[in-house]
Design an enzyme around this catalytic site. Structure first.
Site, PDB file in Angstrom:
ATOM      1  N   GLU A  77       8.951  -4.270  10.646  1.00 59.40           N
ATOM      2  CA  GLU A  77       9.380  -2.972  10.117  1.00 59.40           C
ATOM      3  C   GLU A  77       9.940  -2.093  11.226  1.00 59.40           C
ATOM      4  O   GLU A  77       9.299  -1.869  12.257  1.00 59.40           O
ATOM      5  CB  GLU A  77       8.188  -2.273   9.429  1.00 59.40           C
ATOM      6  CG  GLU A  77       8.590  -0.925   8.816  1.00 59.40           C
ATOM      7  CD  GLU A  77       7.590  -0.371   7.809  1.00 59.40           C
ATOM      8  OE1 GLU A  77       6.613  -1.070   7.477  1.00 59.40           O
ATOM      9  OE2 GLU A  77       7.813   0.770   7.349  1.00 59.40           O
ATOM     10  N   LYS A  95      -1.373  -9.401   2.817  1.00 59.15           N
ATOM     11  CA  LYS A  95      -0.646  -8.969   4.020  1.00 59.15           C
ATOM     12  C   LYS A  95      -1.510  -7.948   4.736  1.00 59.15           C
ATOM     13  O   LYS A  95      -2.185  -7.143   4.090  1.00 59.15           O
ATOM     14  CB  LYS A  95       0.706  -8.357   3.642  1.00 59.15           C
ATOM     15  CG  LYS A  95       1.459  -7.732   4.816  1.00 59.15           C
ATOM     16  CD  LYS A  95       2.901  -7.419   4.494  1.00 59.15           C
ATOM     17  CE  LYS A  95       3.145  -6.059   3.848  1.00 59.15           C
ATOM     18  NZ  LYS A  95       2.695  -4.895   4.635  1.00 59.15           N
ATOM     19  N   GLU A 125      -1.665  -5.425   8.582  1.00 56.65           N
ATOM     20  CA  GLU A 125      -0.864  -4.877   9.680  1.00 56.65           C
ATOM     21  C   GLU A 125      -1.528  -5.103  11.036  1.00 56.65           C
ATOM     22  O   GLU A 125      -2.742  -4.909  11.177  1.00 56.65           O
ATOM     23  CB  GLU A 125      -0.671  -3.368   9.466  1.00 56.65           C
ATOM     24  CG  GLU A 125       0.113  -3.033   8.205  1.00 56.65           C
ATOM     25  CD  GLU A 125       0.283  -1.521   8.001  1.00 56.65           C
ATOM     26  OE1 GLU A 125      -0.119  -0.724   8.882  1.00 56.65           O
ATOM     27  OE2 GLU A 125       0.827  -1.151   6.947  1.00 56.65           O
ATOM     28  N   ASP A 167      -1.038  -6.031  -0.153  1.00 59.98           N
ATOM     29  CA  ASP A 167      -1.498  -5.395   1.088  1.00 59.98           C
ATOM     30  C   ASP A 167      -3.008  -5.180   1.068  1.00 59.98           C
ATOM     31  O   ASP A 167      -3.560  -4.644   0.093  1.00 59.98           O
ATOM     32  CB  ASP A 167      -0.840  -4.009   1.240  1.00 59.98           C
ATOM     33  CG  ASP A 167       0.413  -4.063   2.088  1.00 59.98           C
ATOM     34  OD1 ASP A 167       0.543  -4.983   2.925  1.00 59.98           O
ATOM     35  OD2 ASP A 167       1.261  -3.170   1.921  1.00 59.98           O
ATOM     36  N   ASP A 207       0.842  -1.205   0.000  1.00 65.41           N
ATOM     37  CA  ASP A 207       0.000   0.000   0.000  1.00 65.41           C
ATOM     38  C   ASP A 207       0.875   1.252   0.000  1.00 65.41           C
ATOM     39  O   ASP A 207       0.365   2.371  -0.057  1.00 65.41           O
ATOM     40  CB  ASP A 207      -1.014  -0.007   1.158  1.00 65.41           C
ATOM     41  CG  ASP A 207      -0.362  -0.096   2.523  1.00 65.41           C
ATOM     42  OD1 ASP A 207       0.880  -0.206   2.603  1.00 65.41           O
ATOM     43  OD2 ASP A 207      -1.107  -0.052   3.531  1.00 65.41           O
ATOM     44  N   SER A 208       2.211   1.050  -0.003  1.00 67.92           N
ATOM     45  CA  SER A 208       3.119   2.173  -0.251  1.00 67.92           C
ATOM     46  C   SER A 208       2.888   2.742  -1.651  1.00 67.92           C
ATOM     47  O   SER A 208       3.403   3.818  -1.971  1.00 67.92           O
ATOM     48  CB  SER A 208       4.579   1.736  -0.082  1.00 67.92           C
ATOM     49  OG  SER A 208       4.835   0.550  -0.807  1.00 67.92           O
TER      50      SER A 208
HETATM   51  O1  KIV Z   1       3.557  -1.106   1.682  1.00 68.91           O
HETATM   52  C1  KIV Z   1       4.742  -1.475   1.737  1.00 68.91           C
HETATM   53  O2  KIV Z   1       5.568  -1.176   0.870  1.00 68.91           O
HETATM   54  C2  KIV Z   1       5.153  -2.264   2.882  1.00 68.91           C
HETATM   55  C3  KIV Z   1       6.614  -2.496   3.057  1.00 68.91           C
HETATM   56  C4  KIV Z   1       7.261  -1.281   3.587  1.00 68.91           C
HETATM   57  C5  KIV Z   1       6.889  -3.685   3.887  1.00 68.91           C
HETATM   58  O3  KIV Z   1       4.342  -2.679   3.650  1.00 68.91           O
END
Ligand code: KIV
Length: 272
Positions: free
Chosen positions: A190, A121, A123, A91, A52-53
């Site tokens: 992280e 994934k 969090e 994510d 989600d980055s």
């Molecule tokens: O969204 C992302 O890029 C991440 C990484 C920083 C692990 O969750």
């Protein structure tokens, strides 16, 4: 590539578990689009994270919170079309799994069905246990994410190193063991102290993938735009840049502008 990953035609959750078991480090990078994913997959990466980055590096938002499930599915589908070998983890974006396990399952199923990715994934620890269990019950592999969890940035107020104090470190260890016990296939750690990440990696059997968590993790992940130097103003200590593409691409654009203005481009051979 070393033994386990060399033998694997496709990387699966079982393959990355075998890598941990046999002491081979796991490589993971983010990708959000077809062209970048082709480069990264063809280079032999083990895991591609459609993170989600994307909210930051693709859309220019300050945080990861605004990105939507539809947008994540769009990015993930583009990545899926590019890969031959990597395991693709996507994510679950903010607001699609917290506090409602039925919604979490529906979000995960949309990602798996509509993008063709291999795993999701999300969090958090104890607070998202119910959501993870329900997703797992549908046969969808889940990767956890502990330590600095950017979707909770407004709760913590800072992107600084997490779990430096004993109480938070103990909670993180408890959460990591819980994620292992309920069936997650891996955990991203992280921005936590290297000693703590190493301890967690030794105490659980599933692979840990670190970002700013030191060399004791079972694998490493970076945001590909950081590794390539496309992002410029993000310079945390943990980041190793392998290129300075921002400068190189800017120079290329400047040359192109100059050639257009001077009528050098296109020349006789560059036209019909
Ligand atoms: O969204 C992302 O890029 C991440 C990484 C920083 C692990 O969750």
């Amino acid at each position: 590539m070393s033994a386990v990953s060399k033998d694997a035609k496709r990387v699966t959750t079982h393959v990355i578990q075998k890598m941990k078991d046999e002491g081979e480090k796991i490589s993971m990078l983010t990708a959000y689009d077809y062209s970048m994913a082709r480069i990264i997959d063809s280079a032999g990466i083990d895991v591609i994270l459609v993170g989600d980055s994307a909210s930051n590096v693709m859309a220019g938002h300050e945080t990861t919170l605004p990105i939507t499930l539809d947008q994540m599915i769009y990015h993930a589908s583009s990545v899926v079309r590019a890969i031959n070998r990597s395991l693709i983890v996507v994510d679950l974006p903010f607001g699609t799994y917290q506090g409602n396990s039925k919604k979490a399952l529906a979000s995960a199923i949309r990602i798996m069905k509509e993008s063709g990715a291999h795993a999701v994934k999300l969090e958090g620890g104890q607070s998202v246990k119910g959501s993870i269990q329900r997703i797992l019950s549908a046969g969808v592999p889940v990767m956890g994410h502990l330590g600095l969890i950017p979707q909770s940035i407004y709760k913590f107020g800072t992107y600084t190193v997490r779990a430096k104090k004993d109480a938070e470190a103990e909670q993180l260890i408890t959460d990591a063991k819980m994620l292992e016990e309920i069936g997650c296939f891996g955990i991203v750690l992280e921005k936590i102290p290297a000693d703590l990440a190493e301890q967690v990696s030794k105490e659980i059997k599933i692979p840990t993938i670190g970002i700013g968590a030191g060399g004791g993790c079972d694998g490493q992940v970076l945001v590909s735009h950081d590794l390539f130097g496309i992002t410029k103003d993000f310079n945390p200590r943990f980041l190793r840049r392998y290129m300075n593409l921002f400068d190189d691409m800017q120079a290329a654009v400047k040359s192109y502008i100059k050639d257009v203005k001077s009528k050098d481009f296109p020349n006789d051979k560059e036209q019909y």
